[in-house]
Design a protein around this motif. Structure first.
Motif, mmCIF file in Angstrom:
data_model
loop_
_atom_site.group_PDB
_atom_site.id
_atom_site.type_symbol
_atom_site.label_atom_id
_atom_site.label_comp_id
_atom_site.label_asym_id
_atom_site.label_seq_id
_atom_site.Cartn_x
_atom_site.Cartn_y
_atom_site.Cartn_z
ATOM 1 N N PRO A 111 29.753 -1.049 -83.747
ATOM 2 C CA PRO A 111 30.535 0.180 -83.806
ATOM 3 C C PRO A 111 31.397 0.379 -82.549
ATOM 4 N N ARG A 112 32.586 0.841 -82.759
ATOM 5 C CA ARG A 112 33.492 1.126 -81.655
ATOM 6 C C ARG A 112 34.058 2.529 -81.852
ATOM 7 N N GLU A 113 34.746 3.009 -80.791
ATOM 8 C CA GLU A 113 35.303 4.355 -80.866
ATOM 9 C C GLU A 113 36.302 4.455 -82.022
ATOM 10 N N TYR B 65 23.563 6.735 -87.513
ATOM 11 C CA TYR B 65 23.117 6.360 -86.176
ATOM 12 C C TYR B 65 24.265 6.302 -85.180
ATOM 13 N N PHE B 66 25.485 6.216 -85.672
ATOM 14 C CA PHE B 66 26.625 6.025 -84.776
ATOM 15 C C PHE B 66 27.707 7.066 -85.040
ATOM 16 N N PRO B 67 27.468 8.339 -84.683
ATOM 17 C CA PRO B 67 28.505 9.347 -84.929
ATOM 18 C C PRO B 67 29.792 9.041 -84.150
ATOM 19 N N ASN B 68 30.908 9.477 -84.697
ATOM 20 C CA ASN B 68 32.219 9.325 -84.048
ATOM 21 C C ASN B 68 32.683 7.887 -83.861
ATOM 22 N N THR B 69 32.185 6.965 -84.635
ATOM 23 C CA THR B 69 32.611 5.575 -84.436
ATOM 24 C C THR B 69 33.115 4.938 -85.736
ATOM 25 N N PHE C 188 23.073 2.235 -92.022
ATOM 26 C CA PHE C 188 22.673 3.540 -91.491
ATOM 27 C C PHE C 188 23.810 4.080 -90.617
ATOM 28 N N ILE D 125 23.520 -4.521 -86.784
ATOM 29 C CA ILE D 125 23.718 -3.146 -87.254
ATOM 30 C C ILE D 125 22.568 -2.770 -88.190
#
Lengths: 241, 197
Positions: free
Chosen positions: A54-56, A112-116, A109, A148
């Motif tokens: 995951p990245r921004e 687990y990585f909001p905003n990405t 899932f 992931i």
């Protein structure tokens, strides 16, 4: 009078029976620069899948504080089909990207990585029917290879109808001259179907038969996926210490 | 005992609590990792993963932009961090800092910063950092002694090296990264560094 061509004495053109898959090989971790990757050969299909993230997430208005966004790119390389394929995203490519992204979003899932964003790229280097299933199969191995968190590996496989008979994993000629094609993606440990499309006509009975057959095919693909991931660390001595 | 697990594989061991999810009373692995099992203690360790900032981690970051009252630091993670400081930093500066807080929407604040002067930085897989440090820092101390370099390892998978044989350090760390899942690694690396392979 139409001549029967696709089936001869219960065997198909390439010598397979009705419930046989083409040969499949998967290798995980083929690309060095990507976070996770997989290379797949499925009959004449050659597909490479890479995962970044995951990245921004950019643009900013597309991010969600609740979960990550999953982008799926399905592209046919210009040299992958008989005539040159226009490299610009086609109507078909965009549609496959959309449904595949939705199928994978059910499996990863994302919360687990909001905003990405998680990027999944699949490029078809050589196409020979059933590329969307093959690409999804490779993508799910690449996602696992990227570390992931997922509910499970997601195999994908198609069933179809040729000359009135339900068969597994259509080849190119069968796809073009056959009567129906039904690709599905399946999550084995939850017994869920995450993608289903259909082209052509089937009776309700044939449809049920085709779904059962495709799920059976998915289970075979699932074993190959698991083997590919374990094979990557094959020097690893299990059971030791 | 150890075993490679893939996402969706059923885990029957009751002691495993991380990297698993429950569904219909059964437990499944979430990731591609190694299941270690000893008496009364089992866990899954990911074979590879992306670094997620955690409170208390010491990390190495690169300054991306300078704002009033602090700067934004890249951490090799999905999220950038904010370092509140009165000192002057320039874009591209390498700092080590402690993660002070991580909010639920992953706003990350750093503190206790220290600037590095000179040296080189490279990234390695964050899941291999524990192997690079070793038990009670045995591995990294050994590499420091053998190569004569100053080394600082951040939890986020970044390594800063200065002086000594920098190329050798990177080469050795890449080797550890590749062979992290094997046993007897410290010994192997020691032999590799002294020359008798």
């Amino acid at each position: 009078m139409k001549e029967k061509k696709l089936m001869k004495k219960g065997k198909r053109l390439d010598g397979r029976g009705k419930e046989d898959l083409r040969d499949i090989t998967i290798e995980a971790g083929k690309l060095k620069r990507a976070d996770g990757s997989a290379y797949l050969e499925w009959g004449g299909n050659k597909i490479i899948a890479a995962v970044y993230g995951p990245r921004e997430c950019f643009p900013r208005h597309q991010r969600s504080p609740y979960k990550a966004r999953l982008d799926y790119y399905y592209r046919l390389a210009p040299f992958s089909v008989e005539d040159r394929a226009n490299p610009k995203p086609s109507r078909r490519g965009i549609e496959i990207s959309k449904v595949s992204a939705e199928a994978l979003s059910d499996v990863v899932f994302l919360e687990y990585f909001p905003n990405t964003t998680i990027d999944v790229y699949t490029v078809v280097l050589q196409a020979q029917a059933g590329t969307r299933c093959a690409a999804l199969t490779a993508a799910s191995v690449a996602l696992a290879d990227a570390g992931i968190p997922m509910k499970g590996l997601m195999p994908s496989c198609a069933a179809g109808k040729i000359e009135g008979e339900v068969v597994l994993d259509l080849s190119k000629d069968e796809d073009q001259c056959g009567e129906a094609d039904l690709p599905i993606a399946y999550l084995p440990n939850k017994d869920e179907i995450t993608l289903m499309q259909m082209d052509g006509d089937m009776t309700p009975k044939e449809y049920e038969e085709a779904v059962d057959l495709a799920v059976e095919g998915c289970m075979k693909v699932y074993e190959i996926q698991k083997k590919a991931l374990k094979e990557k660390y094959r020097q690893f001595n299990e059971g030791g210490e | 005992m150890k075993k490679i697990v893939v996402p969706g594989e059923e885990i029957e061991d009751e002691n495993v609590r991380t990297h698993v999810y429950r569904d219909n009373g059964k437990k499944y692995s979430m990731i591609h990792g190694v299941l270690y099992k000893t008496e009364g203690y089992s866990k899954i360790i990911p074979l590879t993963h992306r670094y997620m900032p955690k409170e208390g981690d010491t990390v190495i970051g690169i300054v991306e932009s300078v704002k009033y009252g602090g700067c934004i630091v890249k951490l090799n993670a999905p999220y950038d961090a904010f370092l509140e400081t009165r000192e002057d930093y320039e874009i591209g500066d390498v700092v080590s800092a402690k993660v002070e807080s991580v909010s639920e929407v992953k706003d990350i604040k750093l503190g206790n910063e220290r600037k590095f002067h000179g040296g080189e930085v490279f990234d390695i897989d964050p899941s291999k950092i524990k192997r690079i440090i070793g038990k009670k820092a045995s591995m990294v101390t050994m590499i420091k002694e053998k190569t004569g370099s100053k080394i600082f390892v951040g939890q986020n998978g970044r390594v800063w090296v200065k002086d000594g044989d920098i190329e050798k350090v990177e080469e050795v760390m890449r080797k550890i990264e590749r062979e992290a899942h094997e046993t007897g690694l410290t010994e192997k690396i020691e032999n590799y560094l002294t020359g008798d392979k």
